[in-house]
Design a protein around this motif. Structure first.
Motif, PDB file in Angstrom:
ATOM      1  N   UNK A  91       0.824  -1.204   0.000  1.00  0.00           N
ATOM      2  CA  UNK A  91       0.000   0.000   0.000  1.00  0.00           C
ATOM      3  C   UNK A  91       0.859   1.257   0.000  1.00  0.00           C
ATOM      4  N   UNK A  92       1.827   1.318   0.910  1.00  0.00           N
ATOM      5  CA  UNK A  92       2.640   2.519   1.050  1.00  0.00           C
ATOM      6  C   UNK A  92       3.480   2.785  -0.197  1.00  0.00           C
ATOM      7  N   UNK A  93       4.040   1.728  -0.775  1.00  0.00           N
ATOM      8  CA  UNK A  93       4.912   1.933  -1.926  1.00  0.00           C
ATOM      9  C   UNK A  93       4.133   2.121  -3.226  1.00  0.00           C
ATOM     10  N   UNK A  94       2.798   2.018  -3.148  1.00  0.00           N
ATOM     11  CA  UNK A  94       1.985   2.373  -4.324  1.00  0.00           C
ATOM     12  C   UNK A  94       1.852   3.882  -4.456  1.00  0.00           C
ATOM     13  N   UNK A  95       2.321   4.614  -3.454  1.00  0.00           N
ATOM     14  CA  UNK A  95       2.219   6.068  -3.450  1.00  0.00           C
ATOM     15  C   UNK A  95       3.524   6.701  -3.931  1.00  0.00           C
ATOM     16  N   UNK A  96       3.404   7.734  -4.749  1.00  0.00           N
ATOM     17  CA  UNK A  96       4.595   8.393  -5.299  1.00  0.00           C
ATOM     18  C   UNK A  96       5.414   9.120  -4.245  1.00  0.00           C
ATOM     19  N   UNK A  97       4.773   9.463  -3.113  1.00  0.00           N
ATOM     20  CA  UNK A  97       5.463  10.272  -2.108  1.00  0.00           C
ATOM     21  C   UNK A  97       5.909   9.473  -0.885  1.00  0.00           C
ATOM     22  N   UNK A  98       5.896   8.137  -0.962  1.00  0.00           N
ATOM     23  CA  UNK A  98       6.278   7.307   0.182  1.00  0.00           C
ATOM     24  C   UNK A  98       7.210   6.190  -0.247  1.00  0.00           C
ATOM     25  N   UNK A  99       8.127   5.838   0.647  1.00  0.00           N
ATOM     26  CA  UNK A  99       8.978   4.673   0.421  1.00  0.00           C
ATOM     27  C   UNK A  99       9.221   3.970   1.752  1.00  0.00           C
ATOM     28  N   UNK A 100       9.212   2.652   1.745  1.00  0.00           N
ATOM     29  CA  UNK A 100       9.449   1.854   2.942  1.00  0.00           C
ATOM     30  C   UNK A 100      10.937   1.539   3.018  1.00  0.00           C
ATOM     31  N   UNK A 101      11.574   1.936   4.125  1.00  0.00           N
ATOM     32  CA  UNK A 101      13.023   1.761   4.255  1.00  0.00           C
ATOM     33  C   UNK A 101      13.388   0.506   5.030  1.00  0.00           C
ATOM     34  N   UNK A 102      12.392  -0.130   5.681  1.00  0.00           N
ATOM     35  CA  UNK A 102      12.715  -1.334   6.431  1.00  0.00           C
ATOM     36  C   UNK A 102      11.498  -1.920   7.100  1.00  0.00           C
ATOM     37  N   UNK A 103      11.659  -3.157   7.592  1.00  0.00           N
ATOM     38  CA  UNK A 103      10.600  -3.866   8.308  1.00  0.00           C
ATOM     39  C   UNK A 103      11.183  -4.473   9.570  1.00  0.00           C
ATOM     40  N   UNK A 104      10.402  -4.439  10.649  1.00  0.00           N
ATOM     41  CA  UNK A 104      10.817  -5.026  11.920  1.00  0.00           C
ATOM     42  C   UNK A 104       9.717  -5.946  12.426  1.00  0.00           C
ATOM     43  N   UNK A 105      10.106  -7.065  13.035  1.00  0.00           N
ATOM     44  CA  UNK A 105       9.142  -8.029  13.544  1.00  0.00           C
ATOM     45  C   UNK A 105       8.918  -7.898  15.047  1.00  0.00           C
TER      46      UNK A 105
END
Length: 224
Positions: A20-34
């Motif tokens: 969802x977030x990376x479908x947006x032109x103004x957002x990027x996911x830099x990492x994931x934590x569990x």
């Protein structure tokens, strides 16, 4: 570009948020934590604008992770997104320094709006929780000294506010939006936004949620 870190112990949930977030032109996911410990480590590494934080995770939970992230003084803001629509989680999360609280059944556009709001320094709380959250916060307040008619001692956080800024902080504490403030006080919405920014800067409040808490702490707003 708004950089986002996702902290959730469910891999499928992280995947859905990322898509969802990376479908947006103004957002990027830099990492994931569990878990919370990993979230803290990745915040220190990537310095994201926003952490989308779950609460219930193995080891260190999202509330304690939020508290530790905010305590570092980092610019990163936290948006708690959880399955559990429970007042104590919202209260504890926001007191820990989170800038917002949404439940996972929120619509995708609500999550995106929440991330953008938190990244810009505003705050967001799930509508179903807003009134209950304020009521819950009031229950945690110590009784004011003396009788109800006794004015509280001056609070240094309010000393530099103008009369208009104090008035606007009071109605922020009552839950008014910028649009409502503009309409009721006969101000341009841009002027309200300027006042809100100055209030946050002068009082040291991180965002609008913390301004609400300040209004209660200083008794500008009293329990109903």
């Amino acid at each position: 570009m708004t950089t986002v870190l996702i902290a959730d112990d469910q891999a499928m949930q992280r995947f859905g948020f990322r898509m969802l977030l990376e479908s947006q032109d103004d957002m990027t996911v830099v990492g994931e934590a569990a878990n919370g410990t990993e979230a803290i480590r990745l915040v220190d590494r990537f310095h994201p604008d926003v952490v989308v934080m779950d609460i219930r995770m193995p080891g260190l939970d999202g509330i304690e992770a939020t508290r530790r992230i905010i305590a570092t003084g980092a610019r990163t803001r936290v948006l708690i997104v959880t399955t559990f629509d429970l007042d104590e989680y919202a209260y504890d999360g926001l007191r820990a320094g989170a800038s917002g609280f949404l439940v996972k059944d929120a619509q995708p556009e609500e999550l995106l709006a929440g991330v953008r709001a938190v990244a810009s320094g505003d705050a967001v709380v799930a509508p179903s929780l807003t009134r209950r959250l304020l009521d819950a916060y009031v229950q945690h307040l110590p009784a004011p000294p003396g009788s109800r008619s006794t004015p509280p001692p001056p609070d240094p956080r309010l000393a530099s506010l103008t009369e208009r800024e104090r008035e606007i902080l009071t109605v922020i504490g009552q839950g008014w939006t910028n649009t409502e403030i503009a309409g009721r006080l006969h101000l341009a919405e841009s002027t309200v936004k300027t006042h809100v920014s100055r209030i946050l800067a002068k009082t040291g409040a991180r965002d609008r949620v913390q301004a609400v808490i300040l209004a209660y702490d200083t008794q500008l707003v009293s329990p109903a």
